[in-house]
Design a protein around this motif. Structure first.
Motif, mmCIF file in Angstrom:
data_model
loop_
_atom_site.group_PDB
_atom_site.id
_atom_site.type_symbol
_atom_site.label_atom_id
_atom_site.label_comp_id
_atom_site.label_asym_id
_atom_site.label_seq_id
_atom_site.Cartn_x
_atom_site.Cartn_y
_atom_site.Cartn_z
ATOM 1 N N ALA A 34 0.744 -0.085 -13.804
ATOM 2 C CA ALA A 34 1.374 -1.038 -14.237
ATOM 3 C C ALA A 34 2.417 -2.131 -13.714
ATOM 4 O O ALA A 34 1.479 -3.120 -13.584
ATOM 5 C CB ALA A 34 1.090 -1.114 -15.836
ATOM 6 N N LEU A 35 3.273 -1.458 -13.041
ATOM 7 C CA LEU A 35 3.804 -1.940 -12.088
ATOM 8 C C LEU A 35 3.089 -2.426 -10.892
ATOM 9 O O LEU A 35 4.085 -3.044 -9.917
ATOM 10 C CB LEU A 35 4.690 -1.831 -11.551
ATOM 11 N N GLY A 36 2.423 -1.828 -10.524
ATOM 12 C CA GLY A 36 1.453 -1.887 -8.814
ATOM 13 C C GLY A 36 1.314 -0.820 -8.342
ATOM 14 O O GLY A 36 1.546 -1.091 -7.103
ATOM 15 N N VAL A 37 2.107 -0.245 -8.661
ATOM 16 C CA VAL A 37 2.458 1.163 -7.848
ATOM 17 C C VAL A 37 1.125 1.913 -7.612
ATOM 18 O O VAL A 37 0.175 1.694 -8.796
ATOM 19 C CB VAL A 37 2.793 2.193 -8.395
ATOM 20 N N THR A 38 0.514 3.055 -6.763
ATOM 21 C CA THR A 38 -1.162 2.730 -6.403
ATOM 22 C C THR A 38 -0.957 4.227 -7.594
ATOM 23 O O THR A 38 -0.229 4.812 -7.383
ATOM 24 C CB THR A 38 -1.520 3.346 -4.854
ATOM 25 N N GLN A 39 -2.074 4.525 -8.060
ATOM 26 C CA GLN A 39 -2.551 5.737 -8.768
ATOM 27 C C GLN A 39 -2.136 6.973 -7.755
ATOM 28 O O GLN A 39 -0.731 7.814 -8.218
ATOM 29 C CB GLN A 39 -3.896 5.704 -8.649
ATOM 30 N N ALA A 40 -1.945 7.007 -6.494
ATOM 31 C CA ALA A 40 -2.109 8.321 -5.764
ATOM 32 C C ALA A 40 0.016 7.825 -5.235
ATOM 33 O O ALA A 40 0.380 9.717 -5.195
ATOM 34 C CB ALA A 40 -2.609 8.165 -4.191
ATOM 35 N N ASP A 41 0.592 6.701 -5.162
ATOM 36 C CA ASP A 41 1.698 6.622 -4.850
ATOM 37 C C ASP A 41 2.742 7.405 -6.433
ATOM 38 O O ASP A 41 3.659 7.932 -6.451
ATOM 39 C CB ASP A 41 2.645 5.730 -4.797
ATOM 40 N N ALA A 42 2.207 6.672 -7.402
ATOM 41 C CA ALA A 42 2.485 7.158 -8.363
ATOM 42 C C ALA A 42 2.275 8.662 -8.795
ATOM 43 O O ALA A 42 3.580 9.353 -9.100
ATOM 44 C CB ALA A 42 1.839 6.278 -9.872
ATOM 45 N N ASP A 43 1.505 9.206 -8.792
ATOM 46 C CA ASP A 43 1.010 10.341 -8.950
ATOM 47 C C ASP A 43 2.016 12.028 -8.206
ATOM 48 O O ASP A 43 2.781 12.271 -8.101
ATOM 49 C CB ASP A 43 -0.392 11.298 -8.219
ATOM 50 N N ARG A 44 2.624 11.582 -6.275
ATOM 51 C CA ARG A 44 2.742 12.036 -5.849
ATOM 52 C C ARG A 44 4.735 11.463 -6.262
ATOM 53 O O ARG A 44 5.704 12.185 -6.675
ATOM 54 C CB ARG A 44 3.024 11.391 -4.496
ATOM 55 N N ALA A 45 5.094 10.387 -6.578
ATOM 56 C CA ALA A 45 6.132 10.168 -6.846
ATOM 57 C C ALA A 45 6.965 11.030 -8.371
ATOM 58 O O ALA A 45 8.049 11.495 -7.768
ATOM 59 C CB ALA A 45 6.136 9.156 -6.989
#
Length: 70
Positions: A34-45
């Motif tokens: 929702a903050l604009g982070v890509t799904q892949a980057d969010a998942d990794r983090a």
């Protein structure tokens, strides 16, 4: 079938451990995207935060994940 002998116990343990963290991880992923982070980057983090810090609440998990995105 014989190759699966002993593997099912490991699978049951892994899914129960994931089940305990899933709601906070899902909430963190939704917030990050929702903050604009890509799904892949969010998942990794989120995965990295869980691996390093263990079971965190959703707000703490979001903070940890955001810190890893810099």
């Amino acid at each position: 079938v014989l190759e699966l002998t002993g593997k099912l116990d490991d699978l049951a343990f892994a899914s129960s451990a994931l089940g305990q963290r899933a709601p906070a991880a899902e909430e963190a992923l939704r917030a990050l995207t929702a903050l604009g982070v890509t799904q892949a980057d969010a998942d990794r983090a989120v995965r990295a935060a869980i691996q390093e810090k263990g079971g965190l609440s959703a707000p703490d998990l979001i903070r940890e994940a955001l810190g890893r995105l810099k």
